[in-house]
Design an enzyme around this catalytic site. Structure first.
Site, PDB file in Angstrom:
ATOM      1  N   PRO A   9       0.779  -1.244   0.000  1.00  0.00           N
ATOM      2  CG  PRO A   9       0.032  -0.920   2.196  1.00  0.00           C
ATOM      3  CD  PRO A   9       0.755  -1.894   1.312  1.00  0.00           C
ATOM      4  CB  CYS A  10       2.988   2.865  -2.545  1.00  0.00           C
ATOM      5  SG  CYS A  10       2.016   2.581  -4.035  1.00  0.00           S
TER       6      CYS A  10
END
Length: 164
Positions: free
Chosen positions: A134-135
C-alpha cells in the site's frame, strides 16, 4: 504463464496480474494490462493472458472495498528487485495499517534507514503491486498526498475509504 483480470472497484478499474501460484505480480488502477507488465521484475515476467478468475485475490479485493480493510493482508504478493533496501521497504510497507498513513520520513525510519527518505520515495514509485503493497499510505511530510502512479484522485479515495 501469467493471468490477469480487470475488476471494477469504487476507485476505478483494477487490473491484477498473478503468477502460476496465484501470487500477485502486478496490480494497478487501469484497465490496460500493458501498463503493468513492464513493472514486473524480469525473473517473474512472462506472457499474460486474460482470465475470468485469478483466484482468491478477487474476493479479498471485494471484501476490502466492502469494509474489511484487513482483507488484503492475506493476499500473497510476488515482488522482486535488484536491491536489498527496496525489497525490505516493500515488506515494511505491507505492515502500514489502513487508516494510519505515514510520511516518507516515517516510512524511511520504519524501513531501518532514517536518512533514506529518497529511497523510501523510490520504493513507493517502483511498487508494482499497488493496493496490496500500500504505497498510497505514504504521504509527504506536510500530510499532502505527494505522487501516485494511478493518480491523486485514486490515492485520496483509497485513504478516505480506509479512514471511514
Amino acid at each position: 504463464m501469467l493471468k490477469y483480470q480487470t475488476m471494477q472497484t469504487p476507485a476505478g478499474p483494477l487490473t491484477i496480474v498473478v503468477g502460476e501460484t496465484g501470487g500477485v505480480r502486478a496490480a494497478g488502477f487501469t484497465d490496460q494490462v500493458d501498463e503493468l507488465l513492464p513493472l514486473i521484475h524480469p525473473s517473474l515476467a512472462g506472457e499474460a493472458v486474460p482470465a475470468d478468475d485469478v483466484g482468491p485475490v478477487t474476493g479479498q479485493v471485494r471484501s476490502y472495498f466492502d469494509g474489511d480493510l484487513a482483507a488484503l493482508d492475506a493476499v500473497t504478493v510476488e515482488q522482486r528487485t535488484g536491491g536489498e533496501f527496496m525489497a525490505h521497504a516493500w515488506q515494511v510497507m505491507r505492515d502500514i495499517k489502513p487508516g494510519h498513513p505515514v510520511t516518507y520520513t516515517e516510512f524511511a525510519h520504519l524501513a531501518g534507514r532514517p536518512a533514506a527518505v529518497r529511497g523510501a520515495a523510490a520504493a513507493c514509485a517502483r511498487n508494482p503491486v499497488a493496493l496490496f503493497t500500500p504505497c498510497h499510505r505514504v504521504l509527504r511530510l506536510d500530510g499532502s498526498l505527494g505522487g501516485y502512479r494511478w493518480g491523486l484522485t485514486v490515492k485520496r479515495q483509497l485513504l478516505d475509504h480506509e479512514a471511514a
